[in-house]
Enzyme design. Structure first.
Site, PDB file in Angstrom:
ATOM      1  N   ASP A 167       0.851  -1.185   0.000  1.00  0.00           N
ATOM      2  CA  ASP A 167       0.000   0.000   0.000  1.00  0.00           C
ATOM      3  C   ASP A 167       0.894   1.246   0.000  1.00  0.00           C
ATOM      4  O   ASP A 167       2.050   1.180   0.433  1.00  0.00           O
ATOM      5  CB  ASP A 167      -0.889  -0.049   1.255  1.00  0.00           C
ATOM      6  N   ASP A 224      -0.144   5.015   0.956  1.00  0.00           N
ATOM      7  CA  ASP A 224      -0.341   5.995   2.022  1.00  0.00           C
ATOM      8  C   ASP A 224      -0.287   5.351   3.404  1.00  0.00           C
ATOM      9  O   ASP A 224      -0.965   4.356   3.662  1.00  0.00           O
ATOM     10  CB  ASP A 224      -1.669   6.732   1.819  1.00  0.00           C
ATOM     11  N   ASP A 259      -2.142  -0.792   5.932  1.00  0.00           N
ATOM     12  CA  ASP A 259      -2.451  -0.158   7.219  1.00  0.00           C
ATOM     13  C   ASP A 259      -3.938   0.048   7.470  1.00  0.00           C
ATOM     14  O   ASP A 259      -4.345   0.285   8.600  1.00  0.00           O
ATOM     15  CB  ASP A 259      -1.760   1.214   7.308  1.00  0.00           C
TER      16      ASP A 259
END
Length: 268
Positions: A10, A12, A216
């Site tokens: 991922d 961000d 996250d």
């Protein structure tokens, strides 16, 4: 010990730190993994235009997963490998509901972001992702064009109240997820990072057990669940940590580097 062949990361709050940078340590780890013939790719909710800038900065040259998994596109020749559009009927229902309840809805057409009006939500979102935007007051006509993703921006608690309503309204046709507390995102049912990781593993001829997924947020859970090694960042939301095989350091502590060193370069 498993020889991992594909890593999906991922962007961000995972690959990049809070300053929106790929640190030198993470960059070096990416290069070392690629040097060992491991495919390193990105898996993001971002639009391709936004994601590809980061991918190119880090020197990647493989297909990347964008729009939560609704679009996989080659970086080298920009060939589309996998694409799933939001069903038109579901898009219309979503648009009508947002119009009726004065919700901020945005859509992506040909990798451009469109909204019905300019407001602070749109301005802040585009500042965050460094994305240009286009305002189209006749938004109904945009709804009838193919889109990989639609997105509502609002207060996190309010969005949580809306999720069951949208599940009832369009849940049979759409994949609904939150990428960040303020962002509620709508894709095709097969527009998930899990579907995309499965597709890429097959594309590169490796088993899912030989893949690593790092994220996250809750929009990462499908790829963490189907990867051989599902990794949650130290700064990840608790529900993601609960399902992860491994929890690494935070995005400000080179968590991605730690994973690559431990599981790919075999350095403790």
């Amino acid at each position: 010990m498993t020889q991992y062949k594909l890593i999906a990361i991922d962007i961000d709050d995972t690959l990049i730190n809070d300053e929106k940078e790929v640190t030198p340590g993470v960059q070096q780890a990416l290069e070392q993994a690629v040097a060992k013939d491991v495919v390193v790719t990105l898996a993001t909710g971002r639009a391709y235009a936004s994601a590809q800038k980061i991918a190119r900065q880090t020197g990647l040259n493989v297909p990347i997963i964008t729009y939560q998994g609704a679009l996989i596109k080659n970086l080298l020749d920009e060939k589309v490998l996998y694409e799933r559009f939001v069903p038109m009927d579901a898009a219309r229902k979503l648009f009508d509901y947002c119009l009726e309840h004065d919700l901020h809805l945005q859509t992506y057409i040909d990798d451009k972001l469109y909204a019905r009006e300019e407001n602070q939500k749109l301005i802040d979102y585009c500042a965050l992702n460094k994305t240009p935007y286009y305002v189209e007051p006749d938004f109904a006509k945009m709804i009838h064009q193919p889109t990989p993703k639609m997105l509502i921006i609002d207060e996190p608690d309010y969005l949580d109240e809306l999720i069951p309503i949208f599940q009832e309204l369009v849940g049979d046709q759409m994949h609904i997820t939150k990428s960040k507390p303020h962002f509620l995102e709508f894709m095709h049912k097969e527009g998930t990072k899990g579907h995309a990781l499965t597709f890429l593993a097959n594309h590169f001829g490796c088993k899912l057990e030989e893949t690593i997924a790092i994220g996250d947020s809750w929009n990462d859970h499908e790829m963490l669940e189907c990867a051989g090694l599902g990794v949650a960042m130290g700064n990840a939301i608790q529900p993601l940590k609960d399902i992860a095989d491994y929890v690494t350091a935070s995005n400000n502590e080179d968590g991605v580097k730690q994973v690559i060193e431990q599981f790919v370069l075999n350095q403790d």
